[in-house]
Design a protein around this motif. Structure first.
Motif, PDB file in Angstrom:
ATOM      1  N   GLY A 119       7.382   3.162   1.407  1.00 34.59           N
ATOM      2  CA  GLY A 119       7.033   1.777   1.657  1.00 34.59           C
ATOM      3  C   GLY A 119       5.968   1.647   2.720  1.00 34.59           C
ATOM      4  N   ILE A 120       5.601   0.409   3.025  1.00 41.04           N
ATOM      5  CA  ILE A 120       4.519   0.134   3.960  1.00 41.04           C
ATOM      6  C   ILE A 120       4.776   0.728   5.339  1.00 41.04           C
ATOM      7  CG2 ILE A 120       5.443  -2.084   4.737  1.00 41.04           C
ATOM      8  CD1 ILE A 120       1.737  -1.324   3.974  1.00 41.04           C
ATOM      9  N   ASN A 121       6.036   0.795   5.757  1.00 46.11           N
ATOM     10  CA  ASN A 121       6.359   1.352   7.071  1.00 46.11           C
ATOM     11  C   ASN A 121       6.240   2.870   7.118  1.00 46.11           C
ATOM     12  OD1 ASN A 121       6.920  -1.178   8.233  1.00 46.11           O
ATOM     13  ND2 ASN A 121       9.019  -1.146   7.450  1.00 46.11           N
ATOM     14  N   ASP A 122       5.984   3.475   5.974  1.00 43.63           N
ATOM     15  CA  ASP A 122       5.801   4.927   5.910  1.00 43.63           C
ATOM     16  C   ASP A 122       4.329   5.310   5.931  1.00 43.63           C
ATOM     17  OD1 ASP A 122       8.618   5.346   5.602  1.00 43.63           O
ATOM     18  OD2 ASP A 122       8.412   4.698   3.518  1.00 43.63           O
ATOM     19  N   VAL A 123       3.465   4.338   6.193  1.00 48.82           N
ATOM     20  CA  VAL A 123       2.034   4.601   6.367  1.00 48.82           C
ATOM     21  C   VAL A 123       1.771   4.765   7.857  1.00 48.82           C
ATOM     22  CG1 VAL A 123      -0.300   3.698   6.079  1.00 48.82           C
ATOM     23  CG2 VAL A 123       1.423   3.301   4.310  1.00 48.82           C
ATOM     24  N   ARG A 124       1.203   5.880   8.231  1.00 46.28           N
ATOM     25  CA  ARG A 124       0.959   6.167   9.643  1.00 46.28           C
ATOM     26  C   ARG A 124      -0.488   6.614   9.859  1.00 46.28           C
ATOM     27  NH1 ARG A 124       6.046   7.392  12.050  1.00 46.28           N
ATOM     28  NH2 ARG A 124       7.529   5.935  11.084  1.00 46.28           N
ATOM     29  N   GLY A 125      -0.936   6.449  11.081  1.00 47.21           N
ATOM     30  CA  GLY A 125      -2.210   7.006  11.486  1.00 47.21           C
ATOM     31  C   GLY A 125      -1.979   8.337  12.181  1.00 47.21           C
TER      32      GLY A 125
ATOM     33  N   GLY B 200      -9.273   6.131  13.929  1.00 47.51           N
ATOM     34  CA  GLY B 200     -10.404   5.298  14.310  1.00 47.51           C
ATOM     35  C   GLY B 200     -10.219   3.811  14.040  1.00 47.51           C
ATOM     36  N   ARG B 201      -9.018   3.400  13.653  1.00 46.36           N
ATOM     37  CA  ARG B 201      -8.713   1.980  13.451  1.00 46.36           C
ATOM     38  C   ARG B 201      -7.301   1.688  13.929  1.00 46.36           C
ATOM     39  NH1 ARG B 201      -9.252  -1.454   8.300  1.00 46.36           N
ATOM     40  NH2 ARG B 201      -8.696  -2.959   9.920  1.00 46.36           N
ATOM     41  N   ASP B 202      -7.071   0.443  14.315  1.00 44.49           N
ATOM     42  CA  ASP B 202      -5.729   0.017  14.704  1.00 44.49           C
ATOM     43  C   ASP B 202      -4.829   0.034  13.463  1.00 44.49           C
ATOM     44  OD1 ASP B 202      -3.784  -1.387  16.572  1.00 44.49           O
ATOM     45  OD2 ASP B 202      -3.927  -2.828  14.930  1.00 44.49           O
ATOM     46  N   MET B 203      -3.771   0.816  13.507  1.00 44.75           N
ATOM     47  CA  MET B 203      -2.950   0.992  12.318  1.00 44.75           C
ATOM     48  C   MET B 203      -2.104  -0.229  12.003  1.00 44.75           C
ATOM     49  SD  MET B 203      -3.672   3.650  10.658  1.00 44.75           S
ATOM     50  CE  MET B 203      -2.306   3.537   9.509  1.00 44.75           C
ATOM     51  N   ASP B 204      -1.798  -1.056  12.983  1.00 48.25           N
ATOM     52  CA  ASP B 204      -1.085  -2.295  12.669  1.00 48.25           C
ATOM     53  C   ASP B 204      -1.940  -3.172  11.761  1.00 48.25           C
ATOM     54  OD1 ASP B 204       1.210  -1.671  14.094  1.00 48.25           O
ATOM     55  OD2 ASP B 204       0.451  -2.540  15.956  1.00 48.25           O
TER      56      ASP B 204
ATOM     57  N   GLU C 148      -0.465  -4.268   3.194  1.00 46.63           N
ATOM     58  CA  GLU C 148       0.677  -5.040   2.706  1.00 46.63           C
ATOM     59  C   GLU C 148       0.211  -6.281   1.945  1.00 46.63           C
ATOM     60  OE1 GLU C 148       5.025  -6.442   4.361  1.00 46.63           O
ATOM     61  OE2 GLU C 148       3.351  -6.365   5.773  1.00 46.63           O
ATOM     62  N   ALA C 149      -0.827  -6.958   2.475  1.00 48.76           N
ATOM     63  CA  ALA C 149      -1.372  -8.134   1.789  1.00 48.76           C
ATOM     64  C   ALA C 149      -1.950  -7.735   0.433  1.00 48.76           C
ATOM     65  CB  ALA C 149      -2.438  -8.796   2.649  1.00 48.76           C
ATOM     66  N   TYR C 150      -2.635  -6.606   0.403  1.00 48.41           N
ATOM     67  CA  TYR C 150      -3.220  -6.105  -0.850  1.00 48.41           C
ATOM     68  C   TYR C 150      -2.120  -5.808  -1.865  1.00 48.41           C
ATOM     69  CZ  TYR C 150      -5.317  -2.712  -4.069  1.00 48.41           C
ATOM     70  OH  TYR C 150      -5.714  -2.024  -5.196  1.00 48.41           O
TER      71      TYR C 150
END
Length: 235
Positions: A117-123, A137-141, A148-150
């Motif tokens: 799920g979305i919470n399993d995406v990490r930087g 190189g980007r804020d992961m939040d 999630e919107a996509y």
């Protein structure tokens, strides 16, 4: 566009079960001129790794290059590689919209296929031992919020398409298509059944006469006709 270069990548001997994958990890290459081959050369010839760091790499134009199968343990996040699937974007903290679109597509694809799920995406920098790393190189939040919107939009579109398909099928299934002689024969039998008292007089014959009878109505007509005939036989 997806390019499969897995057969051209070094190493790949260390493997795991796909069930062991717990995270989809976002990276950046810290250079705007990389591709799968240059990254693999750097990781193996400079870093001395047998296998490169990423399973997929996304070029500046959005092209996706597949580097390793999910079962292969790559070297994206030291100390956490058995449980991670790695996707890297070419760039140093600044990425094209084409890349972001490809990232969202591939992230959703892998989350779906890995049962995550979305919470399993990490930087990269969100793993213990890597907090000081600037990758990805980007804020992961913000990345997760966009993803999630996509995913919500994709699910909504899928629901709408299914609703349209189901609606169309229902309409097709409910349309009674008969030839002229079949309509004439049906009208004749319905009128006879009404005359014999098996059907309510004047209710069904106009529908047949106007050829406005649906499949579901015909099924119901057949049912009540059979029921009343059986009842007459019992009596």
């Amino acid at each position: 566009m997806v390019e499969d270069v897995r057969d051209e990548m070094p190493g790949g001997e260390s493997e795991r079960s796909v069930d062991q994958i717990e995270f989809v990890v976002r990276h950046h290459t810290a250079s705007e001129n990389d591709d799968a081959h240059s990254v693999a050369r750097h990781h193996t010839e400079v870093n001395g790794w047998r296998t490169a760091g990423y399973h997929e790499i996304i070029l500046r134009d959005g092209t996706i290059q597949l580097m390793y199968d999910p079962e292969v343990i790559s070297n994206g996040v030291g100390g956490h590689n058995t449980s991670t699937y790695h996707i890297s974007l070419v760039g140093a903290g600044s990425f094209t919209e084409a890349q972001e679109e490809s990232w969202r597509e591939r992230a959703q694809y892998n989350l779906d296929h890995l049962g995550l799920g979305i919470n399993d995406v990490r930087g990269h920098q969100e793993f213990s031992g890597h907090r000081g790393n600037e990758c990805p190189g980007r804020d992961m939040d913000a990345v997760r919020e966009e993803l999630e919107a996509y995913m919500d939009d994709q699910n909504d579109e899928s629901d709408d398409e299914n609703a349209e398909d189901n609606g169309g099928n229902e309409e097709d299934d409910d349309t009674l298509e008969l030839s002229d002689w079949q309509w004439d024969m049906l009208e004749e039998h319905v009128e006879a059944l009404e005359d014999e008292g098996h059907l309510d007089e004047g209710r069904w014959s106009p529908l047949v006469r106007e050829r406005d009878l649906t499949v579901s109505e015909l099924s119901w007509l057949a049912f009540i006709t059979m029921s009343r005939q059986l009842q007459d036989e019992v009596e």
